[in-house]
Design an enzyme around this catalytic site. Structure first.
Site, PDB file in Angstrom:
ATOM      1  N   TRP A  11      16.463  45.743  11.864  1.00 54.56           N
ATOM      2  CA  TRP A  11      17.490  44.926  12.529  1.00 54.56           C
ATOM      3  C   TRP A  11      17.323  43.434  12.291  1.00 54.56           C
ATOM      4  CZ3 TRP A  11      17.989  47.508  18.072  1.00 54.56           C
ATOM      5  CH2 TRP A  11      18.760  48.654  17.949  1.00 54.56           C
ATOM      6  N   LYS A  12      16.188  43.037  11.737  1.00 58.25           N
ATOM      7  CA  LYS A  12      15.928  41.598  11.528  1.00 58.25           C
ATOM      8  C   LYS A  12      16.128  40.855  12.855  1.00 58.25           C
ATOM      9  CE  LYS A  12      17.099  42.390   6.765  1.00 58.25           C
ATOM     10  NZ  LYS A  12      17.507  41.890   5.471  1.00 58.25           N
ATOM     11  N   GLU A  97      11.566  38.924   3.133  1.00 57.04           N
ATOM     12  CA  GLU A  97      11.844  37.704   3.909  1.00 57.04           C
ATOM     13  C   GLU A  97      10.545  37.102   4.446  1.00 57.04           C
ATOM     14  OE1 GLU A  97      14.903  39.477   6.327  1.00 57.04           O
ATOM     15  OE2 GLU A  97      16.094  39.647   4.505  1.00 57.04           O
ATOM     16  N   GLY A 173      20.808  42.269   1.157  1.00 57.35           N
ATOM     17  CA  GLY A 173      21.852  41.472   1.802  1.00 57.35           C
ATOM     18  C   GLY A 173      22.894  40.909   0.853  1.00 57.35           C
ATOM     19  N   SER A 213      21.075  46.620   0.304  1.00 59.36           N
ATOM     20  CA  SER A 213      22.524  46.895   0.292  1.00 59.36           C
ATOM     21  C   SER A 213      22.869  48.388   0.318  1.00 59.36           C
ATOM     22  CB  SER A 213      23.191  46.207  -0.898  1.00 59.36           C
ATOM     23  OG  SER A 213      23.052  44.800  -0.787  1.00 59.36           O
ATOM     24  N   GLY A 235      21.658  45.384   7.151  1.00 56.36           N
ATOM     25  CA  GLY A 235      22.997  45.191   7.721  1.00 56.36           C
ATOM     26  C   GLY A 235      23.665  46.466   8.214  1.00 56.36           C
TER      27      GLY A 235
HETATM   28  P1  PGA Z   1      20.223  45.065   3.600  1.00 61.55           P
HETATM   29  O1  PGA Z   1      18.698  44.709   3.959  1.00 61.55           O
HETATM   30  O2  PGA Z   1      20.401  46.558   3.823  1.00 61.55           O
HETATM   31  O3  PGA Z   1      21.037  44.250   4.554  1.00 61.55           O
HETATM   32  O4  PGA Z   1      20.438  44.700   2.172  1.00 61.55           O
HETATM   33  C1  PGA Z   1      17.639  45.566   3.620  1.00 61.55           C
HETATM   34  C2  PGA Z   1      16.324  45.027   4.115  1.00 61.55           C
HETATM   35  O5  PGA Z   1      16.130  43.799   4.119  1.00 61.55           O
HETATM   36  O6  PGA Z   1      15.443  45.801   4.531  1.00 61.55           O
END
Ligand code: PGA
Length: 255
Positions: A11-12, A97, A173, A213, A235
């Site tokens: 979920w970040k 990240e 992302g 993604s 996401g």
């Molecule tokens: P994303 O992120 O599905 O939004 O591309 C994946 C992740 O960072 O684990």
């Protein structure tokens, strides 16, 4: 050989406590009979309430990061024992990240893995090359060094509690996932690197997730690849019905 298929959300920095508990209430009945293992790495503040809410369900709650020290003067950090205390069952370590925005290197990730496993937390170790490394043909060198350094001193027995997540940085992302063929080729490469370190048995039983993604419309093609054993989703894990569509797409996995 049977590997576990695991679909995980990351979920970040999204969702308040009420949003997180609502999500768990929405998702839990949908995955009641799922063959796939399902987990979500939530913000620290949501670990305790989401774990309580998920108590009698198939959903595992985890964290997105931690520090390697068991306690101490580390303002703003959190220890493995605190995550366990709050109900986390696993932790994501080495996410791109963390590596790129917070400058964490594989030695630090390695210390965190040791600390997490010592406290009984399962680990999802993320690795992946950047776009320029990909274009320069550096993928193999980068993955090899990230995997080898991150897993230094980790035993074959401990590998049973680790999931590897291949997340190409250029796909996270961006709405631009790796093609199933490129993802498969890279997962195979990761498995070969693990074979080099631990032998075939460990490598063949290791769950390797793809991340970057992933959406309901590409999950089926990705999961049908022989070395892709699940997904790590950013996401598309934020809405229970969308996340569940990906879980259902992965339910078809056969080895
Ligand atoms: P994303 O992120 O599905 O939004 O591309 C994946 C992740 O960072 O684990």
């Amino acid at each position: 050989m049977k590997r576990s298929t695991v679909v995980s959300g990351n979920w970040k920095m999204y969702k308040t406590v009420p949003e997180a508990t609502q999500f768990v209430q929405d998702l839990a009945p949908l995955i009641k009979d799922s063959q796939v293992k399902v987990s979500i790495a939530v913000p620290f503040t949501a670990i305790f309430p989401a774990s309580m809410e998920a108590k009698d369900s198939n959903l595992l709650i985890g964290a997105q990061n931690m520090h390697d020290a068991s306690e101490g003067a580390f303002t703003g950090e959190i220890a493995a024992s605190m995550l366990c205390d709050a109900g986390a069952k696993f932790v994501i370590l080495g996410h791109s990240e963390r590596r790129h925005v917070f400058n964490e290197d594989s030695h630090f990730v390695n210390r965190k893995i040791h600390a997490a496993l010592t406290h009984g937390l399962n680990v999802t170790l993320c690795v992946g090359e950047t776009e320029s490394q990909h274009k320069d043909g550096q993928r193999e060198v980068i993955l090899k060094s990230q995997i080898e350094m991150s897993l230094e001193g980790i035993t074959a027995e401990q590998m049973k509690t680790i999931i590897l997540a291949y997340e190409p940085v250029w796909a996270i992302g961006t709405g631009n996932p790796a093609s199933p063929e490129v993802a498969q080729e890279t997962h195979k490469l990761c498995r070969q690197i693990i074979t080099g370190l631990y032998g075939d048995e460990v490598a063949n039983s290791l769950t390797i997730q793809y991340g970057g993604s992933v959406k309901p419309d590409n999950a089926k093609d990705l999961i049908s690849m022989p070395d892709i054993d699940g997904m790590l989703i950013g996401g598309a894990s934020l809405k229970a019905d969308v996340f569940n569509q990906i879980i259902e797409a992965c339910n078809v996995k056969e080895y």
